[in-house]
Scaffold this active site. Sequence first.
Site, PDB file in Angstrom:
ATOM      1  NE  ARG A  18      47.250  52.061  71.030  1.00 50.07           N
ATOM      2  CZ  ARG A  18      48.350  52.511  70.423  1.00 50.07           C
ATOM      3  NH1 ARG A  18      48.646  53.799  70.471  1.00 50.07           N
ATOM      4  NH2 ARG A  18      49.134  51.692  69.758  1.00 50.07           N
ATOM      5  CE  LYS A  25      46.586  48.895  64.503  1.00 49.04           C
ATOM      6  NZ  LYS A  25      47.133  49.958  65.319  1.00 49.04           N
ATOM      7  CG  ASN A 172      59.144  55.690  63.831  1.00 49.75           C
ATOM      8  OD1 ASN A 172      59.484  55.669  62.648  1.00 49.75           O
ATOM      9  ND2 ASN A 172      58.943  54.595  64.551  1.00 49.75           N
ATOM     10  CG  ASN A 229      47.638  53.622  66.824  1.00 50.60           C
ATOM     11  OD1 ASN A 229      48.082  52.589  66.331  1.00 50.60           O
ATOM     12  ND2 ASN A 229      48.282  54.775  66.759  1.00 50.60           N
ATOM     13  CG  ASN A 362       4.553  55.501  34.423  1.00 50.86           C
ATOM     14  OD1 ASN A 362       4.462  55.233  35.608  1.00 50.86           O
ATOM     15  ND2 ASN A 362       4.544  56.729  33.955  1.00 50.86           N
ATOM     16  CB  ALA A 365       2.519  55.346  43.678  1.00 51.12           C
ATOM     17  CG  ASN A 371      12.237  39.681  44.735  1.00 50.14           C
ATOM     18  OD1 ASN A 371      11.529  39.860  45.730  1.00 50.14           O
ATOM     19  ND2 ASN A 371      13.509  40.006  44.696  1.00 50.14           N
ATOM     20  CE1 TYR A 372      13.952  33.840  49.227  1.00 51.53           C
ATOM     21  CE2 TYR A 372      12.977  34.986  51.092  1.00 51.53           C
ATOM     22  CZ  TYR A 372      13.801  34.005  50.593  1.00 51.53           C
ATOM     23  OH  TYR A 372      14.478  33.182  51.460  1.00 51.53           O
ATOM     24  CB  SER A 390      -1.169  53.077  42.134  1.00 46.45           C
ATOM     25  OG  SER A 390      -0.727  54.231  41.463  1.00 46.45           O
TER      26      SER A 390
HETATM   27  C1  UD1 Z   1      54.370  52.452  66.284  1.00 41.71           C
HETATM   28  C2  UD1 Z   1      55.861  52.723  66.522  1.00 41.71           C
HETATM   29  C3  UD1 Z   1      56.072  54.205  66.783  1.00 41.71           C
HETATM   30  C4  UD1 Z   1      55.505  55.036  65.643  1.00 41.71           C
HETATM   31  C5  UD1 Z   1      54.051  54.658  65.303  1.00 41.71           C
HETATM   32  C6  UD1 Z   1      53.663  55.268  63.975  1.00 41.71           C
HETATM   33  C7  UD1 Z   1      57.153  50.898  67.528  1.00 41.71           C
HETATM   34  C8  UD1 Z   1      57.611  50.257  68.770  1.00 41.71           C
HETATM   35  N1  UD1 Z   1      56.342  51.944  67.654  1.00 41.71           N
HETATM   36  O1  UD1 Z   1      53.669  52.734  67.440  1.00 41.71           O
HETATM   37  O2  UD1 Z   1      57.456  54.461  66.891  1.00 41.71           O
HETATM   38  O3  UD1 Z   1      55.589  56.419  65.957  1.00 41.71           O
HETATM   39  O4  UD1 Z   1      53.909  53.236  65.175  1.00 41.71           O
HETATM   40  O5  UD1 Z   1      52.339  54.979  63.650  1.00 41.71           O
HETATM   41  O6  UD1 Z   1      57.545  50.460  66.467  1.00 41.71           O
HETATM   42  N2  UD1 Z   1      52.400  45.060  65.130  1.00 41.71           N
HETATM   43  C9  UD1 Z   1      52.691  43.722  64.915  1.00 41.71           C
HETATM   44  N3  UD1 Z   1      53.101  42.970  65.969  1.00 41.71           N
HETATM   45  C10 UD1 Z   1      53.283  43.488  67.209  1.00 41.71           C
HETATM   46  C11 UD1 Z   1      53.017  44.846  67.417  1.00 41.71           C
HETATM   47  C12 UD1 Z   1      52.574  45.606  66.352  1.00 41.71           C
HETATM   48  O7  UD1 Z   1      52.543  43.218  63.804  1.00 41.71           O
HETATM   49  O8  UD1 Z   1      53.691  42.729  68.098  1.00 41.71           O
HETATM   50  C13 UD1 Z   1      51.917  45.849  63.998  1.00 41.71           C
HETATM   51  C14 UD1 Z   1      50.539  46.424  64.244  1.00 41.71           C
HETATM   52  O9  UD1 Z   1      49.525  45.554  63.776  1.00 41.71           O
HETATM   53  C15 UD1 Z   1      50.571  47.753  63.480  1.00 41.71           C
HETATM   54  C16 UD1 Z   1      52.034  48.120  63.488  1.00 41.71           C
HETATM   55  O10 UD1 Z   1      52.766  46.945  63.805  1.00 41.71           O
HETATM   56  O11 UD1 Z   1      50.123  47.613  62.150  1.00 41.71           O
HETATM   57  C17 UD1 Z   1      52.334  49.200  64.515  1.00 41.71           C
HETATM   58  O12 UD1 Z   1      51.929  48.776  65.801  1.00 41.71           O
HETATM   59  P1  UD1 Z   1      51.110  49.700  66.775  1.00 41.71           P
HETATM   60  O13 UD1 Z   1      50.740  48.908  67.956  1.00 41.71           O
HETATM   61  O14 UD1 Z   1      50.061  50.421  66.041  1.00 41.71           O
HETATM   62  O15 UD1 Z   1      52.270  50.710  67.217  1.00 41.71           O
HETATM   63  P2  UD1 Z   1      52.145  52.233  67.641  1.00 41.71           P
HETATM   64  O16 UD1 Z   1      51.901  52.307  69.078  1.00 41.71           O
HETATM   65  O17 UD1 Z   1      51.234  52.930  66.729  1.00 41.71           O
HETATM   66 MG    MG Z   2      49.973  52.294  65.251  1.00 39.60          MG
END
Ligand code: UD1
Ligand code: MG
Length: 457
Positions: A18, A25, A172, A229, A362, A365, A371-372, A390
């Site tokens: 995304r 990211k 979550n 995201n 001082n 203007a 310098n380069y 100036s």
């Molecule tokens: C995730 C949670 C969701 C929660 C939300 C909170 C899961 C399945 N989903 O969704 O429940 O509400 O975060 O922000 O857990 N990542 C990996 N490997 C992967 C996938 C993801 O390392 O294969 C890492 C990403 O880089 C990121 C984090 O895990 O830092 C979360 O992944 P992301 O894709 O952002 O999940 P969300 O859709 O935000």
């Molecule tokens: Mg996330």
Amino acid sequence: MKKSAIAAVVLAAGRASRMKTQVSKVMHPIAGRSTIDYVMTAAAALKPELTVVVVGKGMDDLVQAVAPHRTALQSPPLGTGHAVMAAKKALAGFKGDVVVIFGDTPFLGADTLRRVMAAKRRKPAPAVVVLGFRHETPGSYARLVLGRDGTLEQIVEARDADAETLKLDLCNSGVVAVEKDLLFSLLHRISPKNAQGEYYLTDIVGLARRDGRTCVAVEGPAEELLGINSRADLAAAEAVAQNRLRAQAMAGGATLVDPASVYFSHDTKLGRDVTVHPHVVFGPGVTIADGVTILSFSHIEGATVATGARIGPFARLRPGAAIGEDAHVGNFVEIKAAKLGKGAKANHLAYIGDSEVGAAANIGAGTITCNYDGFAKHRTEIGAGAFIGSNAALVAPVRIGARAIVGAGSVISSDIPDDAIAMTRAPLKMLAGGAKRFRAGRAKGGAKRPKTTKTKR
Ligand code: UD1
Ligand code: MG
């Protein structure tokens, strides 16, 4: 009884589809600091025995950013549950509780994390503790489903949820605490049979419940738990960070005439009685002492400004600028890797680079320190009390002595001793009454047009 040890697993290997980015990211900055850096600081507050960051293929910048912490490679990324599995080897020698933290949740606070661990250690110990938060528009966050007794029954990802579940507002955050061996035995049982075809970490709650284990949700503050995201989320996080920094600056005794138009870096240091006028941007590494005034449209980065100095409007301080007490830097003046002594003034249209300017000097203007030379940078020294007229070009390396005067329009390419006057000027040509004669001639139609020179092609 001795508290069980903690290992932190930070997930950062996701594809970030995304975000549409070539880099990880979590490397995107918020107030000049990478997203992952905020998360690592929060994790460190738990004093974990070890921290493992799960990274994706080619995320070398991320590996460097989290060093000396260990990293584990997840390739390809098949979901958050699969990501935690990738850290299994790195955790081989560890015994205790694992806390999983998502690398895209920068505002997670240390106290909130401590509350999660406290809940994990309460007796009788719950199998899984999940950090949740309430959100009026929970959107794509997974929903925490609580049972009648208030314990956590299940986590349902938004894309797999029915209409009833989507009405729940307890979301979550991604933070989960589980004893290590239990965590991996649960993870071995998850499957990717869901809307996204991924191994969800969140599925461990339902599995633990089916085994008759207790899971609990701890509620944290929503403003700490926003996940990044998309670019829009990143901009929203920037706004949150900026508002915090503005509030901090004002609480510390600085006046921000229009706080919303001032942009800070996470590490900007402002003294007391500093006044910042509208539309000022601070890049990283800036320290401003007490009583400094910063006027509108100034851009300041990697610079220190001493007590009582006045900067701007429209000033640019670049890395290595050190502005002395009561010095003035005015409009369209750029200063890079240069010291301005106490009370020195460069009030209009100048470039001072790789230089040292003495006290009370001082700078007129249009002064440029050249310098380069196309290959290397050279230094300019301007002595205390010197006066640079100036439009002078000071061709470095060059030293202008203390109290020396450089005439306007001069090109100075050799050292000028203390107290000397130096100037280089083309001789003046003056035709008395010449303008009058020219106009009169033109009026009669007699005077020729000025000749244009033709160039051969
Ligand atoms: C995730 C949670 C969701 C929660 C939300 C909170 C899961 C399945 N989903 O969704 O429940 O509400 O975060 O922000 O857990 N990542 C990996 N490997 C992967 C996938 C993801 O390392 O294969 C890492 C990403 O880089 C990121 C984090 O895990 O830092 C979360 O992944 P992301 O894709 O952002 O999940 P969300 O859709 O935000
Ligand atoms: Mg996330």
